[in-house]
Design a protein around this motif. Structure first.
Motif, PDB file in Angstrom:
ATOM      1  N   TYR A  28       0.968  -1.240   0.067  1.00 56.53           N
ATOM      2  CA  TYR A  28       0.355  -0.042   0.237  1.00 56.53           C
ATOM      3  C   TYR A  28       1.173   1.351  -0.133  1.00 56.53           C
ATOM      4  O   TYR A  28       2.023   1.644   0.866  1.00 56.53           O
ATOM      5  CB  TYR A  28      -0.729   0.326   1.385  1.00 56.53           C
ATOM      6  CG  TYR A  28      -1.999  -0.470   1.208  1.00 56.53           C
ATOM      7  CD1 TYR A  28      -3.747  -0.753   0.349  1.00 56.53           C
ATOM      8  CD2 TYR A  28      -1.517  -1.917   1.056  1.00 56.53           C
ATOM      9  CE1 TYR A  28      -4.722  -1.284   0.779  1.00 56.53           C
ATOM     10  CE2 TYR A  28      -2.963  -3.080   1.738  1.00 56.53           C
ATOM     11  CZ  TYR A  28      -4.607  -2.888   0.694  1.00 56.53           C
ATOM     12  OH  TYR A  28      -5.238  -3.153   1.550  1.00 56.53           O
ATOM     13  N   LYS A  29       0.268   2.568  -0.912  1.00 53.17           N
ATOM     14  CA  LYS A  29       0.894   3.720  -0.482  1.00 53.17           C
ATOM     15  C   LYS A  29       1.209   4.987   0.414  1.00 53.17           C
ATOM     16  O   LYS A  29       1.672   5.460   0.608  1.00 53.17           O
ATOM     17  CB  LYS A  29       0.625   4.052  -2.271  1.00 53.17           C
ATOM     18  CG  LYS A  29       1.462   3.235  -3.155  1.00 53.17           C
ATOM     19  CD  LYS A  29       1.462   3.977  -4.344  1.00 53.17           C
ATOM     20  CE  LYS A  29       1.672   3.476  -5.501  1.00 53.17           C
ATOM     21  NZ  LYS A  29       2.405   4.188  -7.019  1.00 53.17           N
ATOM     22  N   PHE A  30      -0.389   4.810   0.784  1.00 50.03           N
ATOM     23  CA  PHE A  30      -0.111   5.032   2.341  1.00 50.03           C
ATOM     24  C   PHE A  30      -0.967   4.549   3.587  1.00 50.03           C
ATOM     25  O   PHE A  30      -1.412   3.270   3.513  1.00 50.03           O
ATOM     26  CB  PHE A  30      -2.097   6.024   1.570  1.00 50.03           C
ATOM     27  CG  PHE A  30      -1.931   7.062   0.263  1.00 50.03           C
ATOM     28  CD1 PHE A  30      -0.531   7.961   0.293  1.00 50.03           C
ATOM     29  CD2 PHE A  30      -1.887   6.639  -0.459  1.00 50.03           C
ATOM     30  CE1 PHE A  30      -0.710   8.614  -0.491  1.00 50.03           C
ATOM     31  CE2 PHE A  30      -1.806   7.176  -1.887  1.00 50.03           C
ATOM     32  CZ  PHE A  30      -1.229   8.716  -1.657  1.00 50.03           C
ATOM     33  N   ILE A  31      -0.371   4.537   4.529  1.00 50.01           N
ATOM     34  CA  ILE A  31      -0.349   4.308   5.982  1.00 50.01           C
ATOM     35  C   ILE A  31      -2.070   4.377   5.907  1.00 50.01           C
ATOM     36  O   ILE A  31      -2.212   3.263   6.344  1.00 50.01           O
ATOM     37  CB  ILE A  31       0.095   4.930   7.592  1.00 50.01           C
ATOM     38  CG1 ILE A  31       1.310   4.387   6.932  1.00 50.01           C
ATOM     39  CG2 ILE A  31      -0.340   4.233   8.143  1.00 50.01           C
ATOM     40  CD1 ILE A  31       2.169   5.755   8.484  1.00 50.01           C
ATOM     41  N   GLY A  46      -1.679  -5.649   9.021  1.00 51.98           N
ATOM     42  CA  GLY A  46      -1.484  -4.651   8.655  1.00 51.98           C
ATOM     43  C   GLY A  46      -0.302  -4.123   8.871  1.00 51.98           C
ATOM     44  O   GLY A  46      -0.069  -4.389  10.112  1.00 51.98           O
ATOM     45  N   VAL A  47       0.694  -3.967   8.142  1.00 50.60           N
ATOM     46  CA  VAL A  47       1.803  -3.808   9.307  1.00 50.60           C
ATOM     47  C   VAL A  47       2.731  -2.074   8.499  1.00 50.60           C
ATOM     48  O   VAL A  47       2.651  -1.378   7.487  1.00 50.60           O
ATOM     49  CB  VAL A  47       3.446  -4.449   8.456  1.00 50.60           C
ATOM     50  CG1 VAL A  47       4.460  -4.265   9.170  1.00 50.60           C
ATOM     51  CG2 VAL A  47       2.619  -6.025   8.302  1.00 50.60           C
ATOM     52  N   GLU A  60       0.472   9.781  11.968  1.00 52.85           N
ATOM     53  CA  GLU A  60      -0.530   9.400  10.609  1.00 52.85           C
ATOM     54  C   GLU A  60      -0.804   7.596  11.848  1.00 52.85           C
ATOM     55  O   GLU A  60      -2.536   7.478  11.872  1.00 52.85           O
ATOM     56  CB  GLU A  60       0.033   8.965   9.775  1.00 52.85           C
ATOM     57  CG  GLU A  60      -1.394   8.328   8.463  1.00 52.85           C
ATOM     58  CD  GLU A  60      -0.694   8.217   7.091  1.00 52.85           C
ATOM     59  OE1 GLU A  60      -1.674   8.033   6.100  1.00 52.85           O
ATOM     60  OE2 GLU A  60       0.352   8.492   7.042  1.00 52.85           O
ATOM     61  N   THR A  61       0.234   7.204  11.799  1.00 44.77           N
ATOM     62  CA  THR A  61      -0.243   5.720  12.517  1.00 44.77           C
ATOM     63  C   THR A  61      -1.421   5.592  13.772  1.00 44.77           C
ATOM     64  O   THR A  61      -2.262   4.568  13.821  1.00 44.77           O
ATOM     65  CB  THR A  61       1.025   4.951  12.918  1.00 44.77           C
ATOM     66  OG1 THR A  61       2.326   4.645  11.996  1.00 44.77           O
ATOM     67  CG2 THR A  61       0.928   3.797  13.295  1.00 44.77           C
ATOM     68  N   TYR A  62      -0.975   6.599  14.420  1.00 46.32           N
ATOM     69  CA  TYR A  62      -1.860   6.546  15.882  1.00 46.32           C
ATOM     70  C   TYR A  62      -2.980   6.831  15.952  1.00 46.32           C
ATOM     71  O   TYR A  62      -3.866   6.752  16.354  1.00 46.32           O
ATOM     72  CB  TYR A  62      -0.837   7.171  17.117  1.00 46.32           C
ATOM     73  CG  TYR A  62       0.583   6.652  17.949  1.00 46.32           C
ATOM     74  CD1 TYR A  62       0.425   5.998  18.715  1.00 46.32           C
ATOM     75  CD2 TYR A  62       2.433   7.086  17.349  1.00 46.32           C
ATOM     76  CE1 TYR A  62       1.209   4.898  19.181  1.00 46.32           C
ATOM     77  CE2 TYR A  62       2.128   6.232  18.167  1.00 46.32           C
ATOM     78  CZ  TYR A  62       2.759   4.901  18.356  1.00 46.32           C
ATOM     79  OH  TYR A  62       3.724   4.908  19.805  1.00 46.32           O
TER      80      TYR A  62
END
Length: 211
Positions: A28-31, A46-47, A60-62
């Protein structure tokens, strides 16, 4: 089992995903797209990166973790070694521009500055190798993994160009388990560090998420 990861094939998230779980790996290109993929049932795991010891937390992850109420169930620390990657006939004196993800550029800032290179931000480390290859310009190089260089048939001009020689990402993942068997992200983070007694310095966390 389908496992989504951030970046193109050969990205550090891809390497971590392969060591965390077995299955079909989906780039994937975006988180944000990874979290959406989990919610839509496109992937089972998902990683994604969760923290960088040099640049700090990956907000962005949080943000997506708490927005979607997903849970971390596993983490993995991977030794990161950045390479300067160019064309087979390229030498370091040929390079003027270096392409990579902003985090990787920051992690190699001393090397970039010492050679007076111009940094160019891209969405991914491995993706930057593919981009440079397509530009067909010897004045351009990418910063990425040794695996990425091999996948895209490019040449490693110099290895271990990172500022911190023990930069290590932490990867976590979220499987499709009953929520009673899971813990909240921050609890999982603390638990992993206590169990493995891993210092924060030189570590770059990643995580895997599921519903």
């Amino acid at each position: 089992m389908k496992i989504g990861y951030f970046g193109e094939k050969g990205a550090y998230s891809n390497i971590a995903a392969e060591r965390l779980a077995e299955g079909e790996y989906v780039p994937y290109k975006f988180i944000r797209s990874i979290f959406d993929g989990i919610n839509k049932g496109e992937i089972d795991l998902g990683v994604v990166p969760i923290e960088n010891s040099i640049e700090g937390a990956v907000s962005e992850t949080y943000d997506n973790l708490y927005r979607d109420n997903l849970f971390i169930v596993k983490e993995y620390y991977l030794r990161i070694s950045h390479c300067l990657i160019g064309f087979p006939d390229s030498e370091i004196d040929d390079i003027r521009y270096v392409h990579s993800h902003p985090q990787a550029l920051a992690q190699c800032s001393d090397f970039i500055f010492s050679h007076n290179f111009i940094p160019v931000s891209e969405y991914d480390t491995a993706g930057s190798v593919e981009i440079v290859k397509g530009l067909k310009d010897k004045a351009r190089a990418a910063i990425a993994s040794e695996l990425a260089a091999s996948i895209y048939g490019m040449h490693i001009i110099q290895r271990e160009i990172e500022n911190n020689k023990i930069t290590i990402p932490d990867f976590s993942y979220y499987p499709n388990l009953p929520k009673s068997q899971m813990v909240k992200p921050k609890q999982a983070w603390c638990s992993q560090h206590q169990t493995h007694q891993v210092p924060f310095t030189g570590f770059f966390p990643f995580s895997i998420s599921i519903q």
